[in-house]
Design a protein around this motif. Sequence first.
Motif, PDB file in Angstrom:
ATOM      1  N   ASN A 110      40.950  42.984  37.093  1.00  0.00           N
ATOM      2  CA  ASN A 110      42.268  42.466  36.899  1.00  0.00           C
ATOM      3  C   ASN A 110      42.989  42.170  35.427  1.00  0.00           C
ATOM      4  O   ASN A 110      42.238  42.072  34.508  1.00  0.00           O
ATOM      5  CB  ASN A 110      42.645  40.790  37.353  1.00  0.00           C
ATOM      6  CG  ASN A 110      42.395  40.931  38.963  1.00  0.00           C
ATOM      7  OD1 ASN A 110      43.398  41.167  39.562  1.00  0.00           O
ATOM      8  ND2 ASN A 110      40.973  40.622  39.447  1.00  0.00           N
ATOM      9  N   GLU A 111      44.128  42.842  35.387  1.00  0.00           N
ATOM     10  CA  GLU A 111      44.581  42.674  33.979  1.00  0.00           C
ATOM     11  C   GLU A 111      45.810  41.513  33.681  1.00  0.00           C
ATOM     12  O   GLU A 111      46.892  41.490  34.536  1.00  0.00           O
ATOM     13  CB  GLU A 111      45.237  44.183  33.706  1.00  0.00           C
ATOM     14  CG  GLU A 111      43.904  45.114  33.642  1.00  0.00           C
ATOM     15  CD  GLU A 111      44.741  46.590  32.989  1.00  0.00           C
ATOM     16  OE1 GLU A 111      45.454  46.470  32.258  1.00  0.00           O
ATOM     17  OE2 GLU A 111      43.974  47.356  33.151  1.00  0.00           O
ATOM     18  N   ILE A 112      45.474  40.577  32.916  1.00  0.00           N
ATOM     19  CA  ILE A 112      46.423  39.715  32.570  1.00  0.00           C
ATOM     20  C   ILE A 112      47.044  39.534  31.183  1.00  0.00           C
ATOM     21  O   ILE A 112      46.369  40.305  30.211  1.00  0.00           O
ATOM     22  CB  ILE A 112      45.985  38.125  33.172  1.00  0.00           C
ATOM     23  CG1 ILE A 112      44.677  37.903  32.167  1.00  0.00           C
ATOM     24  CG2 ILE A 112      45.584  38.210  34.432  1.00  0.00           C
ATOM     25  CD1 ILE A 112      44.244  36.513  32.509  1.00  0.00           C
ATOM     26  N   GLU A 163      51.252  38.995  34.057  1.00  0.00           N
ATOM     27  CA  GLU A 163      50.437  40.272  34.249  1.00  0.00           C
ATOM     28  C   GLU A 163      50.570  41.019  32.976  1.00  0.00           C
ATOM     29  O   GLU A 163      51.584  41.190  32.175  1.00  0.00           O
ATOM     30  CB  GLU A 163      50.954  40.924  35.412  1.00  0.00           C
ATOM     31  CG  GLU A 163      50.631  40.463  36.706  1.00  0.00           C
ATOM     32  CD  GLU A 163      50.498  41.335  37.692  1.00  0.00           C
ATOM     33  OE1 GLU A 163      51.736  42.245  38.029  1.00  0.00           O
ATOM     34  OE2 GLU A 163      49.646  41.207  38.805  1.00  0.00           O
ATOM     35  N   HIS A 181      51.774  32.499  40.252  1.00  0.00           N
ATOM     36  CA  HIS A 181      51.575  33.257  41.377  1.00  0.00           C
ATOM     37  C   HIS A 181      53.036  32.907  42.115  1.00  0.00           C
ATOM     38  O   HIS A 181      53.407  33.905  43.063  1.00  0.00           O
ATOM     39  CB  HIS A 181      50.506  32.708  42.392  1.00  0.00           C
ATOM     40  CG  HIS A 181      49.362  33.217  42.021  1.00  0.00           C
ATOM     41  ND1 HIS A 181      48.887  34.590  42.137  1.00  0.00           N
ATOM     42  CD2 HIS A 181      48.151  32.770  41.231  1.00  0.00           C
ATOM     43  CE1 HIS A 181      47.555  34.921  41.682  1.00  0.00           C
ATOM     44  NE2 HIS A 181      47.265  33.814  41.184  1.00  0.00           N
ATOM     45  N   ASP A 228      47.788  38.586  43.467  1.00  0.00           N
ATOM     46  CA  ASP A 228      46.205  38.833  43.860  1.00  0.00           C
ATOM     47  C   ASP A 228      46.140  40.200  44.158  1.00  0.00           C
ATOM     48  O   ASP A 228      46.884  40.768  45.143  1.00  0.00           O
ATOM     49  CB  ASP A 228      45.956  37.893  44.820  1.00  0.00           C
ATOM     50  CG  ASP A 228      45.697  36.601  44.329  1.00  0.00           C
ATOM     51  OD1 ASP A 228      45.084  36.254  43.399  1.00  0.00           O
ATOM     52  OD2 ASP A 228      46.089  35.467  45.190  1.00  0.00           O
ATOM     53  N   ARG A 229      45.461  41.057  43.390  1.00  0.00           N
ATOM     54  CA  ARG A 229      45.153  42.432  43.651  1.00  0.00           C
ATOM     55  C   ARG A 229      44.404  42.604  44.497  1.00  0.00           C
ATOM     56  O   ARG A 229      43.237  42.070  44.835  1.00  0.00           O
ATOM     57  CB  ARG A 229      44.944  43.230  42.414  1.00  0.00           C
ATOM     58  CG  ARG A 229      46.060  43.079  41.155  1.00  0.00           C
ATOM     59  CD  ARG A 229      47.153  43.706  41.606  1.00  0.00           C
ATOM     60  NE  ARG A 229      48.386  43.429  40.686  1.00  0.00           N
ATOM     61  CZ  ARG A 229      49.533  43.842  40.466  1.00  0.00           C
ATOM     62  NH1 ARG A 229      49.971  44.321  41.891  1.00  0.00           N
ATOM     63  NH2 ARG A 229      50.266  43.805  39.604  1.00  0.00           N
ATOM     64  N   LEU A 258      41.172  43.694  45.007  1.00  0.00           N
ATOM     65  CA  LEU A 258      40.178  44.187  44.225  1.00  0.00           C
ATOM     66  C   LEU A 258      38.708  43.707  44.658  1.00  0.00           C
ATOM     67  O   LEU A 258      38.878  42.831  45.380  1.00  0.00           O
ATOM     68  CB  LEU A 258      40.393  44.039  42.694  1.00  0.00           C
ATOM     69  CG  LEU A 258      41.681  44.533  42.107  1.00  0.00           C
ATOM     70  CD1 LEU A 258      41.851  44.063  40.681  1.00  0.00           C
ATOM     71  CD2 LEU A 258      41.313  46.132  41.872  1.00  0.00           C
ATOM     72  N   LYS A 281      38.166  38.776  43.012  1.00  0.00           N
ATOM     73  CA  LYS A 281      39.269  37.844  42.372  1.00  0.00           C
ATOM     74  C   LYS A 281      39.139  37.174  41.099  1.00  0.00           C
ATOM     75  O   LYS A 281      38.004  37.462  40.412  1.00  0.00           O
ATOM     76  CB  LYS A 281      39.498  36.930  43.531  1.00  0.00           C
ATOM     77  CG  LYS A 281      39.960  37.283  44.831  1.00  0.00           C
ATOM     78  CD  LYS A 281      41.104  37.846  44.944  1.00  0.00           C
ATOM     79  CE  LYS A 281      41.467  38.117  46.461  1.00  0.00           C
ATOM     80  NZ  LYS A 281      42.789  38.793  46.770  1.00  0.00           N
ATOM     81  N   VAL A 282      40.375  36.991  40.319  1.00  0.00           N
ATOM     82  CA  VAL A 282      40.249  36.408  39.076  1.00  0.00           C
ATOM     83  C   VAL A 282      39.520  35.109  39.228  1.00  0.00           C
ATOM     84  O   VAL A 282      39.740  34.452  40.327  1.00  0.00           O
ATOM     85  CB  VAL A 282      41.559  36.172  38.510  1.00  0.00           C
ATOM     86  CG1 VAL A 282      41.496  35.277  37.081  1.00  0.00           C
ATOM     87  CG2 VAL A 282      42.376  37.685  38.162  1.00  0.00           C
ATOM     88  N   SER A 332      37.033  40.316  34.837  1.00  0.00           N
ATOM     89  CA  SER A 332      36.127  40.951  35.880  1.00  0.00           C
ATOM     90  C   SER A 332      34.613  40.435  35.639  1.00  0.00           C
ATOM     91  O   SER A 332      34.212  39.924  34.564  1.00  0.00           O
ATOM     92  CB  SER A 332      35.705  42.548  35.375  1.00  0.00           C
ATOM     93  OG  SER A 332      34.803  42.895  36.191  1.00  0.00           O
TER      94      SER A 332
END
Length: 888
Positions: free
Chosen positions: A591-593, A611, A641, A648-649, A651, A654-655, A688
């Motif tokens: 995830n990229e934040i 994001e 959110h 929430d991607r 993936l 989750k984060v 990650s």
Amino acid sequence: MSVKRISQFFNPTSVAVIGASNNASRAGFIVMRNLLQGGFKGPIMPVSPTHKAVHGVLAYSSITKLPMVPDLAVICTNKHTVTDIIVELGEFGCKNAVVIAAGMSIEQKESLKTAAKAANVSLLGPNCLGLLIPHIGLNASFSHTVTSPGKIAFISQSAAVCSTILDWAKNKEIGFSYFVSVGDCLDIDFAELLDFLGRDAKTKAILLYIDNIENIRSFISAARAAAFSKPVIAIKTGKTAAGALAAEIHTGGKQSSDAVYDALFQRAGMLRVSDLTELFAATQTLAMHPKLLQIEQLTILTNGGGPGVMAVDSLLQSSGKLTQLSEETRAALNKVIPQSDMTSNPVDIFGDSSPARYKQALEILLHAKEVKNLLIIHTPSAIAPSEEYAQIIAQTLNTLPKMARPYVITNFMGEDAAYPARKLCSTHAIPTYRTPEGAVRAYMHLVIYRRNQKHLTQTPESNTDNAKINKSAAKELVHQFLADQQSYLSTHQSSQILAHYGIECIQTEVAYTPTEAKEQAIDLGFPVALKLISPSIPSKSEVGGVVLNLNDAQEVEQTAFAMLLRIKNTYPDAIIEGYSLQKMAPRAGANEIRIAVKTEPNFGPVILLGEAGTGLEFAQAAVALPPLNMNLAKYLIAAAHDKGVLKDRILPEKVDKYRLCALLTRISQLVIDQPDITSVELNPILASNGQFLVLDATITLSHYQVQSNRKRLSIRPYPIELVKNVTLKNDTKAVLRPIKPEDEQAHQAFDQSLSKEDRYKRFFGELPQFNHDQLAKMTQIDYDREMAFIITQEQAGQNLTLGVSRVLMDPDKIRAEFAIVVRSNCQGLGLGGMLMQAAIEHCKSQGVQVIEGITLPENTGMIELARKLGFKITRDFEEGSINMVLTL
């Protein structure tokens, strides 16, 4: 202004009108008329050099000719004369004035402010409508209408909005405890009024119309204290850039982003509404239900299926909840509603229902244990007029004690047919609305207010990441960069500071020429990312200043040349400091934040979460005010959110939200510890496997200049400088420190450890042990106006609270009340003396003049300790108590 003086301002016994007039177009005419018609019992004295009498009342040619010193003066003259009048009032002895005049320049306002301070005159205004206090019959305003006594206080910076609210409230038969137009807030401001109204027994709810707030820290402290005891609702203008500019012109204050005000209102436990329609609805709801809802779930009773569905849709779309009816309730309703044997919520009794059936269904729901909030919808019916149904509701509710019945709101649909029913509901203090959606929106105000209040009292998790922080090492780096005249730090420099707060950045190398970039890339290993270093270009990716996945040395060199040429053509004056190179990080599945810190006018530093990407502005982020604890960080993530700026991607992982909360608290601590940091930009951050890796970081620095009238942070952080190690009389070590929100569980154990005798001495009676809400208020304190010192000691792997001292300062920090209690099995170890001395030293540092406390005669230990510390001890024989007073 002191609490005592503002209390005097709002309880005058005599009024003078400076500039009173018989000319109907003048403010002095209207103010005199309103005062005379309002029923004020004290002397009303017009001052006019041109009229012998105004409205039949003998006038005085000047202030000095007045027969007595007025408690309050209302100045109705033009803006050019106001300052001289204030000086004259001060010399005459009048201490309180309302200034109606509008259109004053910045220079005129400063002159007025200086004159008022020198004359010791408290000001309301300028540019205001005036002041209405219905319970004493005071209408010291140029309003076009009157108001009746009520339970709501209204404060507004807009005189036009005041007139609108008064008109609406008269129609709805809603009264006010105080109605205050503050105008430009030159002296009396929102914070002082909130402190006064928060303590006022006649006021059950407070409404604010805000254009701008100057002293944010004072406002948050006052609003939080008031919101703990009664609902505080605000409408804030300036949501758009154009609106913010208009508000700035209107009040003269600097405007911050609207999203930051959202964060402020939530942090203070207030409710924010977006427009006047919502404000009207919230006013009506809270006028008749100023207490917190017990639960959020809503039950709906309707005589029409369509309106019931509309209400349900509106409720669920607003994140509301429906009540789950019990089998017992459903069975009872099925007997009443012959068309259905599957009654559910909403309860539809159908359009052909007689008043008798309506009453039966209503009584069942009012007595159902699960029904705590009830919306009653009525559509026009041929069976009986709407007014008859409203009469049934009012009569049925009156059969139940107020404390035993659910909270009820109504919606009578229609216009002519429904108006008498709505009028009857208002007469019986039952909130009523024209549409199902309007009723639900009004109900959700109470729900959101309840949620904001719950946020204030939730116990945060302990954060074990503090060991990763090295404040002093980071401060040395900041000072070194500033000494080297480096105010803009790119990733390779920022990472050095961030590392001292446990924030990991990817390895970054620096090159000053394309050739050096090629050599650095070879050392790093391919593929690499090449980024321009330039303080002149905040978002480099938008201008081609970032290129990823370069796979060989030649490509790196050529890209560096091309990047330099492109930037020189586009931004010929840009400062180019070189290039940064990083080995490409594995982004698959991550995830990229993005996290940022910005410094806002009036607010100081604020934290943004969204994001990863370009141009993270307030519209693309959730915003929070530091300091953050784990709970507040969790709310920031939830807000991101809800706002759709953090998704929430789909993936593999989750984060890790717990670790993200910990990261946000460390960034918050960085902001608190390092006042020379004005902004931080971490973008992107790869999340990650529970780890957070910063790929690009920038920090800007500037020597922080302390301002005498403004604090850097909106909320005072935990005063870590007051933590110290102590040695008890049994030679064991302990820690004396201010209390933290995380101490709630330990404080509960401390409360439970006290003997009945010690509890009786402390609380003057046999109080039950404290519940969560009470403990939260004791541990989640506002360090700006109260302090609780505790002494803790590790025993058997647990940190036990051995004793606590509390000081609660008045808003002016002139007087403070203290209390102290020591664990029953730890008395005799010197804890009381240490705790009391810490409280005294803290009061001295805050400028407190007097500390006072009360105890029982049998509490000899406390009395002797106070005597040793210099307190004056007196006995109140009437109350049967001992008073302890220390003048500092």
